[in-house]
Design a protein around this motif. Sequence first.
Motif, PDB file in Angstrom:
ATOM      1  N   LYS A  24       0.774  -1.296   0.027  1.00 13.81           N
ATOM      2  CA  LYS A  24       0.026   0.067  -0.065  1.00 13.81           C
ATOM      3  C   LYS A  24       0.913   1.277   0.159  1.00 13.81           C
ATOM      4  O   LYS A  24       0.272   2.389  -0.193  1.00 13.81           O
ATOM      5  CB  LYS A  24      -0.910   0.116   1.224  1.00 13.81           C
ATOM      6  CG  LYS A  24      -1.711  -1.220   1.392  1.00 13.81           C
ATOM      7  CD  LYS A  24      -2.696  -1.127   0.357  1.00 13.81           C
ATOM      8  CE  LYS A  24      -3.730  -2.292   0.242  1.00 13.81           C
ATOM      9  NZ  LYS A  24      -4.771  -2.443  -0.775  1.00 13.81           N
ATOM     10  N   LYS A  25       2.214   1.127   0.323  1.00 16.38           N
ATOM     11  CA  LYS A  25       3.100   2.462   0.325  1.00 16.38           C
ATOM     12  C   LYS A  25       4.535   1.931  -0.034  1.00 16.38           C
ATOM     13  O   LYS A  25       4.596   0.726   0.021  1.00 16.38           O
ATOM     14  CB  LYS A  25       2.988   2.813   1.627  1.00 16.38           C
ATOM     15  CG  LYS A  25       3.326   2.079   2.826  1.00 16.38           C
ATOM     16  CD  LYS A  25       3.221   2.565   4.343  1.00 16.38           C
ATOM     17  CE  LYS A  25       3.651   1.735   5.451  1.00 16.38           C
ATOM     18  NZ  LYS A  25       3.517   2.398   6.826  1.00 16.38           N
ATOM     19  N   PRO A  26       5.137   2.757  -0.499  1.00 13.77           N
ATOM     20  CA  PRO A  26       6.702   2.501  -0.661  1.00 13.77           C
ATOM     21  C   PRO A  26       7.355   1.686   0.561  1.00 13.77           C
ATOM     22  O   PRO A  26       7.111   2.054   1.757  1.00 13.77           O
ATOM     23  CB  PRO A  26       7.566   3.832  -0.885  1.00 13.77           C
ATOM     24  CG  PRO A  26       6.179   4.645  -1.356  1.00 13.77           C
ATOM     25  CD  PRO A  26       5.054   4.195  -0.558  1.00 13.77           C
ATOM     26  N   PHE A  65      11.194   2.006  -1.856  1.00 10.36           N
ATOM     27  CA  PHE A  65      10.906   1.865  -3.153  1.00 10.36           C
ATOM     28  C   PHE A  65       9.306   1.326  -3.526  1.00 10.36           C
ATOM     29  O   PHE A  65       8.663   0.848  -2.702  1.00 10.36           O
ATOM     30  CB  PHE A  65      11.729   0.354  -3.751  1.00 10.36           C
ATOM     31  CG  PHE A  65      13.117   0.537  -3.648  1.00 10.36           C
ATOM     32  CD1 PHE A  65      14.006   0.922  -4.221  1.00 10.36           C
ATOM     33  CD2 PHE A  65      13.645   0.406  -1.999  1.00 10.36           C
ATOM     34  CE1 PHE A  65      15.295   1.007  -4.257  1.00 10.36           C
ATOM     35  CE2 PHE A  65      15.281   0.505  -2.044  1.00 10.36           C
ATOM     36  CZ  PHE A  65      15.833   0.885  -2.986  1.00 10.36           C
ATOM     37  N   SER A  66       8.803   1.659  -5.035  1.00 11.96           N
ATOM     38  CA  SER A  66       7.538   1.385  -5.460  1.00 11.96           C
ATOM     39  C   SER A  66       7.618   1.101  -6.720  1.00 11.96           C
ATOM     40  O   SER A  66       8.693   1.225  -7.616  1.00 11.96           O
ATOM     41  CB  SER A  66       6.756   2.499  -5.131  1.00 11.96           C
ATOM     42  OG  SER A  66       7.067   3.668  -5.615  1.00 11.96           O
ATOM     43  N   LEU A  67       6.678   0.609  -7.266  1.00 12.09           N
ATOM     44  CA  LEU A  67       6.614   0.420  -8.620  1.00 12.09           C
ATOM     45  C   LEU A  67       6.688   1.633  -9.723  1.00 12.09           C
ATOM     46  O   LEU A  67       6.078   2.493  -9.179  1.00 12.09           O
ATOM     47  CB  LEU A  67       5.217  -0.285  -9.129  1.00 12.09           C
ATOM     48  CG  LEU A  67       5.225  -1.880  -8.550  1.00 12.09           C
ATOM     49  CD1 LEU A  67       3.586  -2.389  -9.153  1.00 12.09           C
ATOM     50  CD2 LEU A  67       6.194  -2.501  -8.935  1.00 12.09           C
ATOM     51  N   ASP A  68       7.412   1.599 -10.925  1.00 15.09           N
ATOM     52  CA  ASP A  68       7.567   2.708 -11.642  1.00 15.09           C
ATOM     53  C   ASP A  68       6.637   2.583 -12.971  1.00 15.09           C
ATOM     54  O   ASP A  68       5.816   1.631 -12.960  1.00 15.09           O
ATOM     55  CB  ASP A  68       8.968   2.837 -11.893  1.00 15.09           C
ATOM     56  CG  ASP A  68       9.507   4.423 -12.491  1.00 15.09           C
ATOM     57  OD1 ASP A  68       8.446   5.277 -12.616  1.00 15.09           O
ATOM     58  OD2 ASP A  68      10.574   4.635 -12.497  1.00 15.09           O
ATOM     59  N   VAL A  69       6.839   3.653 -13.606  1.00 13.79           N
ATOM     60  CA  VAL A  69       5.755   3.942 -14.843  1.00 13.79           C
ATOM     61  C   VAL A  69       5.873   2.751 -15.857  1.00 13.79           C
ATOM     62  O   VAL A  69       4.991   2.224 -16.477  1.00 13.79           O
ATOM     63  CB  VAL A  69       5.881   5.075 -15.435  1.00 13.79           C
ATOM     64  CG1 VAL A  69       7.151   5.054 -16.268  1.00 13.79           C
ATOM     65  CG2 VAL A  69       4.781   5.439 -16.444  1.00 13.79           C
TER      66      VAL A  69
END
Length: 270
Positions: A24-26, A65-69
């Motif tokens: 739900k969050k980085p 970290f989180s998903l990128d485009v």
Amino acid sequence: MEKEKLNKAVLRSIDILDYLSHSKKPVTLSAISKDLGIPKSSVFDIIHTLVHKEMVQMDEDTKCFSLDVHCFEIGSTYLSRTDIHTQARPVLKQLSLQTGETTFLAVENNGMIVYLDKEEGSSPTRTTCVIGDRNDMYSTGLGKAILATFPIEKIRQITGGGRLTAKTSNTKTTFDELMEDLEQIRQRGYSIDNREDNEAVFCVGAPILNQSGDCMGAISISAIYTSITDERLSFFSQLITSSALGLSHKFGYSGVCLYPIPSYGINIGR
């Protein structure tokens, strides 16, 4: 495929992307390492490679970290090349316009449903499910619409054939209860999720069949339970079954009903 032919680094990369997709969050590198059981040194190498390829992004301040485009671009390409998504998109929009409610498209994957698309309605209430989310089959309108097309052996394999985890006080928690519900779905022609996955939500769903009569996925209409009346349920059920049947005919299905397979032989009158 034989396990020795699988590349460990690639498997770990996919596990990390999957983990980030459900966060739900980085998250920190340490959290990824701990939760996935991958050494920090390995996570470090993989995650920074994914950052370089714009699959993952790093917040320079928090080092999270989180998903990128680029993940979105790949997912969008998949959807654009998926026939069921292309055909169902205008149907979801039309159903949402007609009902004012949120509509969904989902498919079965490894015994779970995966949401491929949704169309938000004009209702001020918004659902929390997002495209790409996974959910249980036995407690959702989409999932039960699909399950009711399966033989009992496959349903037993997917659910385990025993006790089912209660999502709400209305969830069917035994295999017998679920099978009785699926029998009703077959006879009725559409599924109902009466606050079984979410205490506030009511859904009706129906399967999409292909030329061979196999289930490709399902569509549903989701509304707040307090807004449901007998008249609205009748309206929704007619819309969802006619829309699912129309979609099925586009994929070569020639039947006139969505559940042509034999009954499970369950007495639902007791």
